[in-house]
Motif scaffolding. Sequence first.
Motif, short mmCIF file in Angstrom:
data_model
loop_
_atom_site.label_atom_id
_atom_site.label_comp_id
_atom_site.label_asym_id
_atom_site.label_seq_id
_atom_site.Cartn_x
_atom_site.Cartn_y
_atom_site.Cartn_z
N PRO A 80 -4.86 5.17 -6.93
CA PRO A 80 -5.52 6.31 -6.28
C PRO A 80 -5.52 6.21 -4.75
N ASP A 81 -5.48 4.99 -4.22
CA ASP A 81 -5.60 4.84 -2.77
C ASP A 81 -4.27 4.58 -2.06
N ALA A 82 -3.20 4.40 -2.81
CA ALA A 82 -1.92 4.04 -2.18
C ALA A 82 -1.26 5.27 -1.57
N GLU A 83 -0.40 5.03 -0.57
CA GLU A 83 0.49 6.10 -0.12
C GLU A 83 1.65 6.14 -1.10
N LEU A 84 1.86 7.30 -1.72
CA LEU A 84 2.96 7.43 -2.67
C LEU A 84 4.02 8.37 -2.12
N ARG A 85 5.26 8.00 -2.39
CA ARG A 85 6.41 8.82 -2.03
C ARG A 85 7.27 8.98 -3.28
N ALA A 86 8.08 10.03 -3.30
CA ALA A 86 9.04 10.19 -4.40
C ALA A 86 10.42 10.35 -3.80
N ASP A 87 11.44 9.89 -4.53
CA ASP A 87 12.83 10.02 -4.06
C ASP A 87 13.67 10.59 -5.19
N ALA A 88 14.16 11.84 -4.99
CA ALA A 88 14.93 12.52 -6.04
C ALA A 88 16.43 12.32 -5.87
N ASN A 89 16.86 11.70 -4.79
CA ASN A 89 18.30 11.46 -4.56
C ASN A 89 19.16 12.72 -4.77
N GLY A 90 18.63 13.86 -4.37
CA GLY A 90 19.41 15.09 -4.41
C GLY A 90 19.59 15.71 -5.79
N ALA A 91 18.73 15.33 -6.74
CA ALA A 91 18.96 15.72 -8.15
C ALA A 91 18.61 17.17 -8.49
N TRP A 92 17.76 17.81 -7.70
CA TRP A 92 17.22 19.10 -8.13
C TRP A 92 17.90 20.29 -7.47
N GLY A 93 17.76 21.44 -8.12
CA GLY A 93 18.11 22.70 -7.49
C GLY A 93 16.89 23.25 -6.77
N ARG A 94 17.06 24.38 -6.08
CA ARG A 94 15.97 24.88 -5.24
C ARG A 94 14.68 25.20 -6.01
N GLU A 95 14.85 25.84 -7.18
CA GLU A 95 13.67 26.27 -7.93
C GLU A 95 12.87 25.05 -8.43
N THR A 96 13.58 24.12 -9.04
CA THR A 96 12.92 22.90 -9.54
C THR A 96 12.29 22.13 -8.38
N ALA A 97 13.02 22.03 -7.28
CA ALA A 97 12.51 21.28 -6.13
C ALA A 97 11.19 21.89 -5.65
N ALA A 98 11.12 23.21 -5.59
CA ALA A 98 9.89 23.87 -5.11
C ALA A 98 8.73 23.55 -6.05
N ASP A 103 0.83 -1.22 0.00
CA ASP A 103 0.00 0.00 0.00
C ASP A 103 0.85 1.26 0.00
N VAL A 104 2.18 1.08 0.01
CA VAL A 104 3.08 2.24 -0.03
C VAL A 104 4.10 2.00 -1.14
N VAL A 105 4.19 2.96 -2.06
CA VAL A 105 5.12 2.81 -3.19
C VAL A 105 5.96 4.07 -3.31
N LYS A 106 7.25 3.85 -3.47
CA LYS A 106 8.18 4.96 -3.67
C LYS A 106 8.61 5.01 -5.12
N ILE A 107 8.49 6.21 -5.73
CA ILE A 107 8.85 6.40 -7.14
C ILE A 107 10.19 7.13 -7.19
N LYS A 108 11.15 6.57 -7.88
CA LYS A 108 12.44 7.25 -8.08
C LYS A 108 12.28 8.33 -9.15
N VAL A 109 12.69 9.55 -8.84
CA VAL A 109 12.61 10.66 -9.79
C VAL A 109 13.98 11.34 -9.89
N GLY A 110 14.07 12.33 -10.77
CA GLY A 110 15.30 13.11 -10.85
C GLY A 110 16.21 12.73 -12.00
N ALA A 111 15.94 11.60 -12.66
CA ALA A 111 16.79 11.20 -13.79
C ALA A 111 16.33 11.86 -15.09
N ARG A 112 15.08 12.38 -15.10
CA ARG A 112 14.53 13.02 -16.31
C ARG A 112 14.28 14.51 -16.07
#
Length: 343
Positions: free
Chosen positions: A165-183, A139-148
């Motif tokens: 629609p009902d799952a708890e979703l998380r994302a993990d950017a592994n430090g890929a973004w700058g402040r503006e993109t992160a916001a 019920d909890v899935v983490k999506i890796k982001v930041g490579a695109r």
Amino acid sequence: MRFDPFSLSLTRPLGTANGPIESREGFLVRVSANDDGEQVTGLGEATPLPGWTESLADCRAALERGDPDATTPAARHGYSLARADAEARETDVRLCARLAAEHGVGPSADAVPVNATVGDDTPTETADAVREMVESGFDVVKIKVGAREPEADRARLRAARDAAPDAELRADANGAWGRETAAEMLDAAAELDYAYVEQPLPADDLTGLAELRGCGVGVAVDETLASHAVAAVLDADAADVLVLKPMALGGPDRTLDAAQTARDAGVEAIVTTTIDGVVARLGALHVAAAIPDVPACGLATGSLLADDLAPDPAPIREGAMSVPDGPGLAGDALQALSHPGDS
Ligand SMILES: [Mg+2]
């Protein structure tokens, strides 16, 4: 104490900020205690991870000298886990029960919720992978982001949400973004009802991480803890969630101390492996089971290894990993490792 080297291949190379890793090298640690004339063996594992802990050579040197300390967290983890396992066996309790009692919390849990992880791929493939995980019980899935590009990742975050629609979703950017993109990305994640985004900024940007908080989605730190103490992160108000890795923090005891410090400050703590062998994975499971109401943890990493130290005695069912029965790490399930000469 004795320790023996091992090398475990990954099913496929894992991309990290420090380059791809193809195998995990470490040491199986055994300590003996004498329980009323009966020999009790405790198991530990020291599996250093480049960029997070000491090197393999420094780990070995610390184990040889018998003085692992804060500068050699993987060696200390191996030793501290083996001792804790032996002590739990001597007193005939599960390791998590002993850890919970030692840290004044409890009772420990019989199972720990775990998250599935979905790597980088197209929006369609990401959605398919998320759907598959949810159908298999997570019920909890983490999506890796930041490579695109951010726009492409936004499409992936939306596709994952539509697929679950009902799952708890998380994302993990592994430090890929700058402040503006992160916001911008955190705003998008908030709109899609993600629980938190892990390491949206580089590890050292505590000020930036603190500024991202409060936008409707949580900020979790992971890589930051490789170079910053838990207290420094809390002082900087840089996180809603701490991702704690026992191997990088120096052992189960240190990890529970960190979790307690975090929770006292109103910050959640989750436990993850460092893609370890079964002994350290079980150690992390027991640590997580000793944290009251722990959110879903990153313990479902056994399938990333092509081979292992021993068969895994902690099955995952309906998105939760069961703590094995019996004293210590896993009762008699790891017998073959405790007495290597017997078989
Ligand atoms: Mg992470």
